[in-house]
Enzyme design. Sequence first.
Site, PDB file in Angstrom:
ATOM      1  CG  ASN A 132       7.592 -40.982  30.097  1.00 10.67           C
ATOM      2  OD1 ASN A 132       8.151 -41.617  31.061  1.00 10.67           O
ATOM      3  ND2 ASN A 132       6.438 -41.293  29.619  1.00 10.67           N
ATOM      4  CG  ASN A 154       9.767 -45.360  30.475  1.00 13.12           C
ATOM      5  OD1 ASN A 154      10.285 -46.286  31.005  1.00 13.12           O
ATOM      6  ND2 ASN A 154       8.312 -45.244  30.144  1.00 13.12           N
ATOM      7  N   PRO A 155      13.085 -45.344  32.243  1.00 11.24           N
ATOM      8  CG  PRO A 155      13.910 -46.875  33.756  1.00 11.24           C
ATOM      9  CD  PRO A 155      12.637 -46.411  33.239  1.00 11.24           C
ATOM     10  CB  THR A 241       3.667 -43.007  32.654  1.00  7.42           C
ATOM     11  OG1 THR A 241       4.543 -43.960  31.830  1.00  7.42           O
ATOM     12  CG2 THR A 241       4.335 -42.464  33.784  1.00  7.42           C
ATOM     13  N   GLY A 242       0.421 -42.383  32.157  1.00  4.24           N
ATOM     14  CA  GLY A 242      -0.529 -41.371  32.528  1.00  4.24           C
ATOM     15  C   GLY A 242      -1.549 -42.045  32.980  1.00  4.24           C
ATOM     16  CG  HIS A 289       1.114 -48.112  26.797  1.00  5.48           C
ATOM     17  ND1 HIS A 289       1.413 -48.952  27.905  1.00  5.48           N
ATOM     18  CD2 HIS A 289       2.286 -47.323  26.759  1.00  5.48           C
ATOM     19  CE1 HIS A 289       2.651 -48.563  28.563  1.00  5.48           C
ATOM     20  NE2 HIS A 289       3.302 -47.703  27.730  1.00  5.48           N
TER      21      HIS A 289
HETATM   22  O1  CDP Z   1       5.203 -43.430  26.858  1.00 10.18           O
HETATM   23  P1  CDP Z   1       4.466 -43.505  27.794  1.00 10.18           P
HETATM   24  O2  CDP Z   1       3.163 -44.232  27.690  1.00 10.18           O
HETATM   25  O3  CDP Z   1       5.025 -43.589  29.285  1.00 10.18           O
HETATM   26  O4  CDP Z   1       3.962 -41.956  27.896  1.00 10.18           O
HETATM   27  P2  CDP Z   1       4.258 -40.631  27.089  1.00 10.18           P
HETATM   28  O5  CDP Z   1       4.047 -40.942  25.692  1.00 10.18           O
HETATM   29  O6  CDP Z   1       5.417 -39.860  27.536  1.00 10.18           O
HETATM   30  O7  CDP Z   1       2.935 -39.655  27.802  1.00 10.18           O
HETATM   31  C1  CDP Z   1       2.489 -39.695  28.936  1.00 10.18           C
HETATM   32  C2  CDP Z   1       1.105 -39.990  29.004  1.00 10.18           C
HETATM   33  O8  CDP Z   1       0.175 -39.221  28.557  1.00 10.18           O
HETATM   34  C3  CDP Z   1       0.663 -41.408  28.575  1.00 10.18           C
HETATM   35  O9  CDP Z   1       1.183 -42.510  29.310  1.00 10.18           O
HETATM   36  C4  CDP Z   1      -0.803 -41.355  28.239  1.00 10.18           C
HETATM   37  O10 CDP Z   1      -1.474 -41.555  29.244  1.00 10.18           O
HETATM   38  C5  CDP Z   1      -0.874 -39.815  27.967  1.00 10.18           C
HETATM   39  N1  CDP Z   1      -0.903 -39.584  26.495  1.00 10.18           N
HETATM   40  C6  CDP Z   1      -2.279 -39.485  25.866  1.00 10.18           C
HETATM   41  O11 CDP Z   1      -3.336 -39.840  26.546  1.00 10.18           O
HETATM   42  N2  CDP Z   1      -2.306 -39.314  24.652  1.00 10.18           N
HETATM   43  C7  CDP Z   1      -1.280 -38.800  24.027  1.00 10.18           C
HETATM   44  N3  CDP Z   1      -1.226 -38.507  22.230  1.00 10.18           N
HETATM   45  C8  CDP Z   1       0.220 -38.953  24.473  1.00 10.18           C
HETATM   46  C9  CDP Z   1       0.272 -39.177  25.729  1.00 10.18           C
END
Ligand code: CDP
Length: 315
Positions: A132, A154-155, A241-242, A289
């Site tokens: 992201n 992410n869009p 995403t992670g 998620h």
């Molecule tokens: O919004 P999105 O789930 O795509 O991801 P993000 O918040 O930009 O963070 C990228 C990835 O890091 C997430 O998809 C999670 O897998 C991981 N993450 C985590 O494990 N713990 C957090 N406090 C934040 C993110």
Amino acid sequence: PPPQKKNAPQPSDPCKGCREIIDKVVARYSQPWKRQEDNYQKFRFQLSSKCHGFNKAIITKTNTPVGSKLVYDGEKKRTLQVTPEIFSTFTKDYPFSNKTWDTCAVVGNGGILTNSSCGKTIDSAQFVIRCNLPPLANGYEKHVGVKTDLVTANPSILLEKYGALMGRRRPFVESLRTYGDSLLLLPAFSFGHNTPVSLRAAYTIEDFESPTRPVFFNPEYLHSLALFWRSQGLKAVRLSTGLIMASLAVELCSNVHLYGFWPFSNHPHGLQPLTNHYYDNRQTKTKFHAMPAEFDLLLRLHSQGILKLHLGDCP
Ligand code: CDP
């Protein structure tokens, strides 16, 4: 006064009830870690025979010719027939060129990276994956590093930060400089509304001659990966995403190291409060998620010596 329950949150407890969960996680995590080649090979085989990330995770001109039907993984029954115009945005060759890397770092955006000093360790990996379009400058580099071989976008970020690329596009191109000639991986065919903005991102990169290489997730890969994790007990609507990047890394790299994965509000060691991201405190949409459930699966892979989760600070 009524007897205090052991582990009950104290008024001054920064953790407000999370202590018990964190203690359990830390107990599992604290077992000595050893890479287990057999477990790694077995799991990698399962994953690659179900999902074929190795040659299917990304859309190419070879695996998706003109006329193919793409099935959106986030919207039931929505499809798109590949036109010559869309086809022209696909990468010619598979970006991973049939090779595996020895060490990969997958960097999640968790606040656990704040003041971790993990930048150098992360940058020492052969292949570094980030999620992201995270900020890497202004003091973050010491803790998260700068090397980037693949970064996802992410869009929703393109909408919020760059006006969906409907107006001036230079700020977007300039923000990509941090990531050099890395691959920019976009979920262009997950939801219908992702497609136009992802294509605009690809056109912008081309028009401004940015060295960043835009590529698109193959929705078929995302669909099969979601089924795979469901078969492992995950009930989430969408994978984070992670988790997607960690799964892909297992197929591409012998030694997978995860940083910035910690979906809890307090630090595992000092229990001090953490922000959700290392760069802001925006919350994740828990509706879609299931990060603690995902974390549980990642911790299982860690305990089995399949990959290594890093929760502590780096030397
Ligand atoms: O919004 P999105 O789930 O795509 O991801 P993000 O918040 O930009 O963070 C990228 C990835 O890091 C997430 O998809 C999670 O897998 C991981 N993450 C985590 O494990 N713990 C957090 N406090 C934040 C993110």
